[in-house]
Enzyme design. Structure first.
Site, PDB file in Angstrom:
ATOM      1  CB  SER A 156      -0.931  -0.062   1.218  1.00 15.42           C
ATOM      2  OG  SER A 156      -1.942   0.885   1.144  1.00 15.42           O
ATOM      3  NE  ARG A 195      -8.741   1.516  11.509  1.00 14.81           N
ATOM      4  CZ  ARG A 195      -7.723   0.978  10.849  1.00 14.81           C
ATOM      5  NH1 ARG A 195      -7.241   1.591   9.802  1.00 14.81           N
ATOM      6  NH2 ARG A 195      -7.194  -0.161  11.237  1.00 14.81           N
ATOM      7  CG  ASP A 231      -6.427  -3.823  -3.310  1.00 17.27           C
ATOM      8  OD1 ASP A 231      -7.231  -2.891  -3.085  1.00 17.27           O
ATOM      9  OD2 ASP A 231      -5.217  -3.765  -3.005  1.00 17.27           O
ATOM     10  CG  HIS A 236      -5.821  -2.241   0.306  1.00 19.33           C
ATOM     11  ND1 HIS A 236      -4.847  -2.294  -0.677  1.00 19.33           N
ATOM     12  CD2 HIS A 236      -5.342  -1.395   1.253  1.00 19.33           C
ATOM     13  CE1 HIS A 236      -3.835  -1.513  -0.323  1.00 19.33           C
ATOM     14  NE2 HIS A 236      -4.111  -0.958   0.834  1.00 19.33           N
ATOM     15  CG  ASP A 237      -7.916  -5.686   5.429  1.00 17.59           C
ATOM     16  OD1 ASP A 237      -7.091  -4.760   5.572  1.00 17.59           O
ATOM     17  OD2 ASP A 237      -8.900  -5.853   6.173  1.00 17.59           O
TER      18      ASP A 237
END
Lengths: 380, 194
Positions: free
Chosen positions: A149, A219, A325, A358-359
């Site tokens: 990232s 968040r 992602d 994305h995680d």
């Protein structure tokens, strides 16, 4: 074997000229290292961390339960990046809230906390500061620089700013710059923070408050973009937190529906993540780091031509993306691959069909882990 | 025909120090051979996870891309040789792939099982799809979705206005020059659009 991590600090009194034109007169960097630097100093691997992570990549702090580093599954003894062979370094980025000089530290000019006066840091500034620390450790050349990232952007910047010093560049779930949609998500997060009445123009330390509400919302937005649609549906779906028959008590009456209370599992998950984050993360840091993401664009000085920008690179590249992602999509990684191909650079590219969005770059996937492990065995 | 011999015969057709792109490079064995024995450089393209990992283990550059999506990451004539070693028969859009091969490569090197090899003809004559050493799959589970003959490829090359630089058949480690369409289990073509 349990790896015990220890944070170290290094102070720099040589001013750091920053991309914005600002100058940081002096600063301190927090960092951790794992494994042993060999005699030739040829086994050093630098890990660059992403938005909300720190220099604590691996291991645990002595006597602190649950203090595992954020990439403990990837880095450590016998892990894909095996610290029995490699000397791994991770440095907390400037402007962060985990030990390196940041907005909550004292500005030597004003003798007050920097707050919103902390200069805007860029990816290039971080890499420049990292290079100083690496040099001071006596390391002339890094066997590998690796990150996911925003960490991947720092890896790219290393290969451009210090092409002679990077042998292998491992760029995971990253991009050559942020697209408008990505900047838009960052902006919503920043507005949530800045419009929190407890923000006080970034000088909330003085007021003894924390803009928690803004941080929580920031968040929550982030978390939505880190997951894939599929994973969110599988994990949470439309499941309700309560029994369908249970009613909400509102003004002494019981009703079936509510606009304010938590109803769905996904709401509960996001609020929990937001609450947890707002307890430890600094609001000014969040603004700074999302801005660093927004500004990163190495092709900018080459009329947007990434292939021209990459002419300077010398490293061998491993680029990895994940098919689900959408925050840093496979297409963006393939732009990097294209620019490297145009320059006849050595590059290997993996597009892993993992479900986790994305995680995925932080999770265990056998194909991902084996690829990294074997790549490192090749360059050992 | 042993794999080693096959690699040597095809490898001999790749000039020293060529920049190569190997479409459907499998576990990277041939790519590694060309890099080590013929001082070549370049990349393999492979979709299968296990094969991609095998390439990483060999230390050859591999790009995990789907060939069916074309070669849009690659510029015109950016490689000396583009290889399609036993790949053509697995690709849905074989014609587009051939166009892409000769667009990206100065030379395209294509090999595939020759469906007109006489044992195959015999099998079809008997009323059954061939299952042989070279075509070991049953009709219902074969990855060979584009079965072609030596002469079929000649026709396609003509239609695409490609120049056939070299063409021969392979049978039991021997190059077959005559009656290739009948006598060879493997077809080998070197083509260019220059």
């Amino acid at each position: 074997m349990i790896l015990i991590a220890q944070t170290e600090k290094m102070f720099f009194d040589t001013p750091l000229g920053m991309q914005s034109g600002a100058m940081l007169a002096n600063y301190e960097l927090a960092y951790e290292t794992y494994g042993e630097l060999n005699e030739q100093k040829s086994n050093a691997v630098l890990i660059c961390h992403a938005l909300n992570a720190s220099h604590h990549v691996s291991g645990v702090y002595e006597g602190q339960e649950g203090s595992e580093g954020w990439w403990s599954n990837m880095i450590g003894p016998d892990k894909p990046v095996d610290t029995n062979h490699f000397f791994v370094i991770c440095i907390n980025n400037l402007g962060s809230c985990f030990g390196s000089t940041g907005p909550m530290h004292i500005n030597p000019q004003t003798h007050e906390k920097y707050g919103s006066d902390f200069p805007v840091v860029t990816v290039e500034d971080w890499v420049q500061s990292q290079e100083r620390l690496i040099s001071r450790l006596g390391i002339n050349s890094l066997l590998a620089v690796m990150g996911g990232s925003l960490g991947g952007m720092q890896v790219l910047s290393w290969t451009l700013q210090y092409p002679e010093k990077v042998k292998n560049a491992i760029v995971i779930a990253s991009a050559p710059n942020l697209n408008a949609e990505n900047i838009a998500f960052n902006e919503v997060a920043r507005r949530a923070i800045v419009t929190d009445p407890d923000f006080h123009d970034g000088n909330y330390y003085k007021h003894g408050v924390v803009p928690k509400r803004g941080l929580k919302i920031a968040r929550m937005i982030g978390h939505i973009t880190y997951l894939s649609d599929d994973v969110m549906n599988t994990k949470f779906g439309r499941t309700l937190k309560r029994d369908v028959q249970n009613k909400h008590e509102i003004k002494d009456q019981k009703y079936l529906y509510t606009t304010q209370n938590i109803e769905f599992e996904i709401e509960s998950y996001l609020r929990y993540q937001g609450d947890k984050f707002s307890e430890y993360f600094d609001a000014n840091t969040y603004l700074l780091i999302t801005r660093a993401l927004d500004y990163f664009d190495p092709a900018k000085n080459y009329n947007g031509n990434l292939s021209e920008a990459f002419k300077e690179t010398k490293a061998k590249f491993l680029i990895i993306s994940f098919t689900t992602d959408w925050r840093f999509s496979s297409d963006r990684s393939q732009e990097l691959v294209k620019a490297l191909l145009d320059n006849e650079r050595q590059v290997t590219y993996l597009n892993i069909s993992a479900p986790n969005g994305h995680d995925a770059f932080l999770l265990d996937d056998q194909r991902y882990m084996s690829a990294i492990r074997n790549y490192f065995m090749q360059i050992k | 025909m042993s794999l080693k011999k096959y690699i040597e015969i095809i490898g001999d057709m790749v000039p020293q120090k060529s920049r190569i792109l190997d479409l459907g490079c499998g576990d990277g064995l041939f790519l590694e051979y060309l890099i080590k024995e013929r001082n070549c450089s370049g990349y393999g393209i492979e979709l299968d996870d296990a094969n991609v990992l095998a390439c990483i283990k060999r230390g050859v550059n591999v790009l995990q891309l789907n060939l069916e999506e074309g070669l849009n990451l690659f510029e015109d004539q950016s490689f000396d040789v583009v290889l399609q070693i036993d790949t053509l028969q697995n690709i849905k859009n074989a014609e587009t792939m051939l166009t892409e091969t000769t667009r990206v490569g100065k030379v395209g090197l294509v090999t595939f099982p020759n469906f007109a090899h006489w044992p195959n003809r015999l099998s079809v004559l008997k009323g059954r799809m061939p299952v042989t050493k070279h075509l070991p799959f049953q009709w219902y589970d074969t990855p060979n979705i584009r079965v072609a003959t030596f002469d079929d490829f000649y026709n396609l090359a003509r239609k695409k206005k490609l120049k056939v630089i070299e063409a021969f058949g392979l049978q039991n480690e021997n190059k077959i020059k005559y009656f290739k369409n009948l006598m060879a289990s493997k077809a080998v073509f070197k083509v260019t659009n220059l």
